[in-house]
Design an enzyme around this catalytic site. Structure first.
Site, short mmCIF file in Angstrom:
data_model
loop_
_atom_site.label_atom_id
_atom_site.label_comp_id
_atom_site.label_asym_id
_atom_site.label_seq_id
_atom_site.Cartn_x
_atom_site.Cartn_y
_atom_site.Cartn_z
N GLU A 1 31.84 -20.39 25.57
CA GLU A 1 32.51 -21.58 26.38
C GLU A 1 31.94 -22.72 26.08
O GLU A 1 32.69 -23.95 26.28
CB GLU A 1 32.51 -21.10 27.78
CG GLU A 1 31.23 -21.50 28.64
CD GLU A 1 30.13 -20.11 28.42
OE1 GLU A 1 30.14 -19.25 27.76
OE2 GLU A 1 29.34 -19.95 29.40
N CYS B 1 26.58 -13.19 28.62
CA CYS B 1 25.15 -13.36 28.82
C CYS B 1 25.04 -12.22 29.76
O CYS B 1 24.61 -11.07 29.58
CB CYS B 1 24.79 -14.76 29.40
SG CYS B 1 23.14 -15.11 29.42
N HIS C 1 26.69 -18.26 24.79
CA HIS C 1 27.56 -18.99 25.70
C HIS C 1 28.63 -19.60 24.86
O HIS C 1 28.56 -20.62 24.84
CB HIS C 1 27.04 -19.79 26.78
CG HIS C 1 26.38 -19.29 27.95
ND1 HIS C 1 27.06 -19.09 29.05
CD2 HIS C 1 25.00 -19.10 28.07
CE1 HIS C 1 25.91 -18.40 29.91
NE2 HIS C 1 24.66 -18.36 29.30
N1 GLN Z 1 20.31 -13.82 34.70
C1 GLN Z 1 20.45 -13.57 33.14
C2 GLN Z 1 19.07 -13.99 32.41
O1 GLN Z 1 18.39 -14.81 32.95
C3 GLN Z 1 21.54 -13.85 32.42
C4 GLN Z 1 21.56 -15.48 32.35
C5 GLN Z 1 22.87 -15.97 32.09
O2 GLN Z 1 23.80 -15.24 32.34
N2 GLN Z 1 23.16 -17.32 31.85
O3 GLN Z 1 18.86 -13.75 31.39
#
Ligand code: GLN
Length: 554
Positions: A520, A380, A518
């Site tokens: 994970e 992400c 994600h």
């Molecule tokens: N801050 C980034 C966004 O809002 C990444 C979010 C995250 O890593 N879950 O897109």
């Protein structure tokens, strides 16, 4: 079919592992082929944990249906096969919010709204809703008995033994039985007091699970049974173990599932924990030791990266590897010589995150991994930063950034999600900037992603259509990205809808993969995730080829 309810409360101190105990009980019952679900009730006032800093309560776990939930739901999904939904976790804040909305609509027809019965009724309704169609529903009450905040929850679960026949309600209380090393004694008094506290609320526990450093001896069990008015068979000893995945086995040995099934008069096959035996075997039979650095900014509390840490360990189980984790503060890397902190790593992972703090240190780590050919896994935010780093340092567009960190950036290679941009309610203007809600406005939950034919990721997944979980507000600006034809950096996964860039791979690097989702959240000890497994394999290879053999003892 009648649903049977198991309520789990905690006493004496917090952090006894109530979530993991609840999940382990669920897993033993599930292995008896029973349809089990599990819920978490959180006493705090936030509507959901999505807006809470992970340093306070740990990570926010995202379910398939896109709810932002307590990290305990991650434990539940790692221990049982049933997938959690928005019905499996709720907070005091969400209950009040629902009741107040109804009050404004006039649904209560002139009544005075009170904790009893309006709040408690709303709590009971949610418990029933989340337990639907399950033979056994396990409900974990957050906090510790005696907290002011959890009182309405305890009152609601007390009432349930009147609403529903007590035959279908079972109360478990988790307490601490401390060992005093100076006098070499095991003390039962705190447990007695905690049960007294619970009794004062009107709940007599049916089972006590005693957390302790060592097994609780028979004598002490008898004492607890006598003073707390519980059959000795229902006083369970749960001592510290080497691994949380050994807990289901210990609970079975202590007869927990048998006792519960007898209580509910459920006939079910014996618990089959052979899959957990495999996990325990894998944990204790390793040939390699590697060190993975997680570069983050919430490192004071490892629970902030709970699912990532667990997913790395699961991949270790499948590759006979002990994965040591080093949590490294991104801001420290920004300091002079901070990059030395990365010296002994066999792989570098940058997990999800929000906000500007620490991002330059993270980008320095990415540059280091890219240049030194250390396996890099970006998740992400870790993908956003990998792209920015590449554009700045390889392509040479120094002014590029994400509008998350620099709203006025000239070349925003990462930008606010286009759907949000077109949504009038979320569109930022000078006037309304402060009014745009932060809670509940992310792109959340499971989505379909299509993988490039012949890419490494396609090979790893063994298919080209995958479903993964998301939680983000910013995305790759592919209007800009598509203008540039870069053979070194490939987009190898795109969303089915809108063709958003969801996975990138670097070509002239042994292992450099970053994804918008994600992975994970879907890794479990029984079924590890293909990206994590291959990342660990690449890190083992890196260690071997670099002759980076450090003697790393525990
Ligand atoms: N801050 C980034 C966004 O809002 C990444 C979010 C995250 O890593 N879950 O897109």
């Amino acid at each position: 079919m009648k649903t049977n309810y198991i309520f789990i409360t905690g006493g004496v101190v917090s952090s006894l592992g109530k979530g993991i105990t609840a999940a382990s009980i669920a897993s033993v019952l599930e292995s008896r082929k029973l349809n089990v679900t599990i819920m978490k009730l959180d006493p705090y006032i936030n509507v959901d944990p999505g807006t809470i800093n992970p340093i306070q309560h740990g990570e926010v776990f995202v379910t398939e249906d896109g709810s932002e939930t307590d990290l305990d739901l991650g434990h539940y999904e790692r221990f049982i096969r049933k997938k959690m939904t928005r019905h499996n976790n709720f907070t005091t804040g969400s209950i009040y919010s629902e009741v107040l909305q109804k009050e404004r609509k006039g649904d209560y027809l002139g009544s005075t709204i009170q904790v009893i019965p309006h709040i408690t009724n709303a709590i009971k309704k949610r418990i029933l809703q989340g337990s639907k169609k399950s033979r056994i529903s396990i409900i974990e009450i957050g906090g510790t008995v005696g907290d002011i905040e959890s009182l309405p929850f305890l009152e609601a679960i007390r009432q349930m033994s009147n609403d529903i026949n007590k035959k279908h309600i079972f109360y478990i209380h988790l307490t601490l039985v401390p060992y005093i090393s100076v006098s070499k004694e095991i003390k039962t008094k705190p447990t007695q007091h905690s049960v007294k506290e619970l009794l004062s609320i009107g709940i007599q526990p049916d089972m006590l699970i005693c957390r302790s450093e060592f097994p609780v001896p028979k004598n002490e069990k008898e004492k607890i049974a006598l003073f707390c008015n519980i059959p000795i068979k229902a006083v369970i000893s749960l001592q510290d173990l080497d691994s949380i995945y050994q807990i289901p086995k210990l609970l079975k040995l202590e007869g927990v599932d048998k006792y519960i099934c007898n209580y509910f008069r459920i006939k079910a096959p014996e618990a089959d924990l052979s899959e957990w035996d495999t996990v325990i075997y894998e944990e204790s039979h390793t040939n390699n030791i590697i060190t993975i650095g997680i570069i983050g900014k919430y490192i004071e509390l490892p629970d902030a990266y709970k699912s990532v840490i667990e997913a790395l360990k699961h991949a270790g189980l499948k590759t006979s590897t002990m994965v040591k984790i080093q949590l490294i503060d991104a801001q420290k890397i920004e300091n002079n010589k901070g990059i030395d902190l990365l010296n002994n790593l066999d792989g570098i992972l940058i997990p999800g995150g929000f906000g500007k703090r620490g991002i330059e240190g993270k980008m320095m780590s990415i540059k280091y991994a890219r240049e030194k050919k250390i396996p890099y896994f970006g998740i992400c935010l870790g993908m956003h930063l990998a792209i920015i780093e590449f554009f700045r340092n390889v392509i040479g567009i120094k002014e590029t950034n994400s509008t998350e960190f620099d709203p006025k950036c000239q070349y925003p290679i990462i930008d606010i999600i286009s759907n949000n941009k077109n949504n009038k309610n979320l569109k930022a203007t000078k006037k309304n900037k402060k009014e745009i809600p932060i809670g509940g406005t992310l792109r959340l939950g499971s989505k379909t992603c299509i993988l490039d034919k012949n890419s490494l990721v396609e090979k790893l997944y063994g298919k080209n259509i995958i479903i993964e979980r998301y939680r983000h507000r910013y995305e790759v600006n592919h209007q800009l990205l598509d203008q540039i034809n870069i053979s070194e950096l490939k987009i190898t996964g795109r969303s089915k809808k809108n063709q958003l860039a969801e996975i990138i791979e670097l070509n002239n690097h042994p292992w450099f993969i970053a994804c918008q989702f994600h992975p994970e959240f879907t890794s479990t000890p029984r079924e590890s995730h293909p990206l994590f497994i291959d990342f660990i394999k690449a890190s083992i290879k890196f260690q071997k080829t670099n002759n980076n053999i450090n003697i790393k003892n525990n």
